[in-house]
Scaffold this active site. Structure first.
Site, mmCIF file in Angstrom:
data_model
loop_
_atom_site.group_PDB
_atom_site.id
_atom_site.type_symbol
_atom_site.label_atom_id
_atom_site.label_comp_id
_atom_site.label_asym_id
_atom_site.label_seq_id
_atom_site.Cartn_x
_atom_site.Cartn_y
_atom_site.Cartn_z
ATOM 1 C CG HIS A 53 -7.548 2.202 2.526
ATOM 2 N ND1 HIS A 53 -7.252 2.668 3.648
ATOM 3 C CD2 HIS A 53 -6.399 1.671 1.750
ATOM 4 C CE1 HIS A 53 -5.897 2.280 4.004
ATOM 5 N NE2 HIS A 53 -5.360 1.691 2.937
ATOM 6 C CD GLU A 93 -5.294 -0.611 -1.519
ATOM 7 O OE1 GLU A 93 -5.741 0.818 -1.372
ATOM 8 O OE2 GLU A 93 -4.177 -0.824 -0.996
ATOM 9 C CB CYS A 148 -0.942 -0.328 1.329
ATOM 10 S SG CYS A 148 -2.291 1.005 1.062
#
Length: 749
Positions: free
Chosen positions: A388, A385, A173
């Protein structure tokens, strides 16, 4: 002594042969075995399952032996991952694509097992979850090229995935500086007026609104995805079917993680692909393809995805096969409940750089430092992801980073999905969200999921309703008080199933006792209603049998209607061979009759009259039947209130009512009458107004400047600040001093 030694050597040689002599596939996979089942036979089974009509033919069976055990897969076509409007776009063509090659199933006879994958050209590719861990199956030529092999596929265990030490500073990341730049950019979004007002209004409603949302949106739990793949991703996997299989595998992997997570009472969060855009190798030179350039940094790649309008989707991702700097495997905008843009359901808006962007986006790559990562790695990256996007930053603090703990017991469980650096994927916590992530994600879901989440249309174990494929459903472990049914927290193949030896479950219906047995035939299971008799259990099912209907034309709905075939659907007028009509004031009817039930003779509107009128005294015995509050009245020009008064609806709206109130002649007549009656009050108000104006002029005149030089100057207003000019320093000619005295004076300062 010699025989055991020989056996051990033979077993070691056989194990090495099965694992291709122990050679790793690449630097990420240290051990594998080859598969060589009959691909023609599996292809025929797939074609038969694709055309199946009977229940048994819908299942695809695949048997093989690997890693010292037998796999007996029983799979069925998986339609849950694609929406009803699913489209595939490629080279300016939009197709209604057939996804019959996507399968989900389990290992026959192994409780809690699960499999998902695709069958392309007679070969299965996907993952198999067992009690002993997860196995991954892929085509052999993806790793071993330009060699003739005795097998067509490879299978390896998740424990044999080797995660190299050099995995980027943030373990796949982006580093903190990238996220900080993204965060500042997200703060510059210009909110549209209507949406901003609605969000402020929702925020002002507080917890009460959130409780209502949680109730009304219980089934709106599905995030619809738009996934694009660039030409490099297509070049690596080779065919459209293989690309869609990869997308399906990734979505199913994160779907399994999110569905089993309780986000502070929000459960069964799932994902569904609404649209796929496949950029083939022919699109590499297409000037309209934003991803055509070979050298694009990870931030720019995400920006190219965000510059498209993705308002129709919950999230939009691009999959690629690029080797980004610092080993980055994925990047996404972090969502927030309020205060900044980005994340799930975010709409396109204008930002500080003058561009309109959609920040409900992310990107994933399957390449890292020159090698292709195994599906396990990219699955975890995708889940990270999307985490997020759902509002979770990286985990921090001792509570949410147990892998950093000095306590060996906590350290052994590993870190959670949203840990900033790479996780091995095989620890207990690696496929779970931490409490920190759950708190952050639940806040974003509460605020945003009503903006774009949809109903899945799929059976949900744990919602308390027995649906297709379920034997019972008593909810989750914290809700289930049922001794007959396995709750929704149990593993696959066990949850929402009857416990051994139990006849039924109360969740199936009211004709099952708490002791898991059917109720006797004489027990009542449903009260009688206006149009149906009470329900009685039949003794051999948990469901309450349908009630017998009461006779037609039985009064119902407070005697305003009659029963027709067990439903309260007819007008009370039909009981006397009349038709219902609407009493309107234009007919000369009394205004009090507008909220009465009115009847007329068939095909004779002129006979329309209230049920309480003398005309229908014979039928209703002088009894006046009124409409229910809220019913339309006066020929649909108004509605009945609780006092049985017909409230007219003003079609012109509130502005017309305001205009009528201001310019109504009645208003001015009332004002004139008041002035005549209270003339003395009007006189006093006039005198007071004149005195007030005179006093104001007198007080202010002394402060008003005049052009007449004979008048005194105006007085300053009290409290007025005056700006004083600073005194000018007096310039003196410099005096000559000896050098020594100058230096000493300078030092003294």
């Amino acid at each position: 002594m010699v025989l055991p030694t020989v056996l051990i050597l033979l077993l070691s040689w056989a194990a090495g042969l099965g694992g291709q002599y122990g050679n790793p596939l690449n630097k990420y996979i240290r051990h594998y075995e080859g598969l060589s089942y009959n691909v023609d036979s599996l292809h025929q089974k797939h074609q038969r399952a694709k055309r199946a009509v009977s229940h048994e033919d819908q299942f695809l069976l695949l048997d093989f032996h690997a890693h010292g055990r037998q796999f007996n897969l029983r799979m069925k076509r998986d339609t849950s991952l694609f929406s009803d409007e699913f489209k595939v776009e490629t080279s300016n063509k939009v197709l209604d694509y057939d996804t019959s090659h996507i399968y989900t199933g389990h290992i026959y006879g192994e409780e809690g097992s699960f499999s998902h994958g695709s069958v392309v050209d007679g070969r299965f590719e996907g993952f198999i979850q067992t009690r002993g861990g997860t196995f991954y199956i892929e085509p052999a030529e993806r790793y071993i090229k330009d060699r003739i092999l005795p097998f067509h596929s490879v299978i390896y265990h998740e424990d044999d995935i080797n995660y190299p030490h050099k995995y980027g500073p943030q373990g796949g990341c982006a580093d903190h500086s990238v996220f900080e730049r993204m965060r500042k950019y997200q703060m510059t979004g210009v909110e549209e007026g209507t949406r901003a007002h609605s969000e402020e209004h929702a925020a002002s409603m507080g917890p009460e609104l959130l409780r209502k949302k949680r109730t009304t949106l219980a089934e709106r739990n599905t995030c619809q995805l738009y996934i694009q793949t660039d030409h490099l991703f297509f070049k690596y996997y080779g065919t459209r079917e293989a690309v869609i299989a990869q997308i399906s595998s990734h979505v199913k992997a994160i779907d399994t993680i999110y569905q089993t997570t309780d986000f502070s009472g929000i459960r069964n969060i799932s994902f569904m692909v609404k649209r796929i855009r496949i950029n083939t190798t022919s699109d590499e030179k297409d000037p309209t393809n934003p991803f055509r350039f070979p050298n694009i940094g990870v931030e720019k790649f995400l920006e190219l995805n965000s510059e498209q309008n993705h308002d129709d989707y919950c999230l939009a991702y691009v999959f690629t096969d690029r080797d980004f700097d610092d080993g980055v495997l994925g990047l996404a905008w972090v969502g927030a409940p309020s205060g900044s843009s980005g994340g799930i359901c975010e709409k396109s808006k204008l930002y500080s750089d003058g561009k309109k962007k959609s920040l409900n986006t992310g990107i994933i790559t399957v390449q890292n430092y020159g090698s292709h990562v195994p599906p396990k790695v990219s699955h975890i990256t995708f889940a990270h992801e999307v985490g997020h996007n759902f509002g979770s930053p990286h985990d921090s603090g001792t509570e949410c980073t147990p892998g950093e703990s000095k306590n060996l017991g906590q350290k052994e469980n590993g870190n959670y999905i949203m840990y900033a650096r790479a996780t091995s994927g095989d620890k207990l916590n690696n496929n779970k969200f931490s409490l920190c992530s759950i708190r952050n994600i639940s806040q974003v879901l509460e605020k945003k999921r009503n903006n774009c989440f949809v109903e899945s249309g799929q059976p949900i174990c744990g919602n308390g309703m027995v649906e297709q494929g379920e034997e019972c459903d008593c909810g989750y472990s914290d809700q289930c008080k049922d001794e007959c049914c396995f709750d929704a927290n149990q593993p696959e193949g066990k949850k929402c199933k009857l416990k051994p030896g139990k006849q039924c479950s109360p969740s199936q219906g009211p004709c099952c006792t708490a002791q898991c047995a059917f109720k006797s035939k004489s027990e009542k299971c449903r009260d009688d209603s206006d149009c149906a008799k009470e329900g009685i259990c039949n003794g051999f099912t948990a469901l309450c049998p349908a009630s017998d209907p009461k006779p037609n034309f039985t009064d119902c709905n407070r005697h305003t209607q009659v029963c027709i075939n067990g439903q309260c659907a007819g007008s009370i007028c039909e009981k006397y061979d009349l038709e219902e009509c609407t009493c309107a004031s234009s007919d000369g009817k009394d205004d009090k009759e507008l909220c009465h039930v009115c009847c007329m003779k068939k095909m004779a509107p002129s006979t329309c009259a209230s049920t309480g009128s003398l005309q229908w005294n014979k039928q209703f015995n002088g009894r006046t039947i009124t409409l229910q509050p809220g019913s339309p009245c006066n020929d649909f020009r108004g509605y009945c209130d609780v006092f049985m008064r017909c409230r007219l609806v003003d079609a012109d709206g509130p502005l017309a009512r305001l205009k009528k109130a201001i310019f109504s002649p009645q208003l001015y007549e009332n004002i004139a009458e008041w002035i005549v009656a209270h003339w003395w009050a009007v006189l006093l108000m006039g005198i007071a107004l004149i005195m007030l104006m005179a006093g104001f002029i007198k007080i202010c005149s002394v402060h008003t400047p005049s052009s007449n030089p004979k008048l005194p100057p105006p007085k300053p207003l009290p409290g007025t600040l005056k700006r004083r000019r600073p005194p000018q320093p007096i310039q003196q000619p410099p005096r000559q001093r000896p050098r020594e005295s100058y230096q000493m004076g300078h030092m003294r300062r």
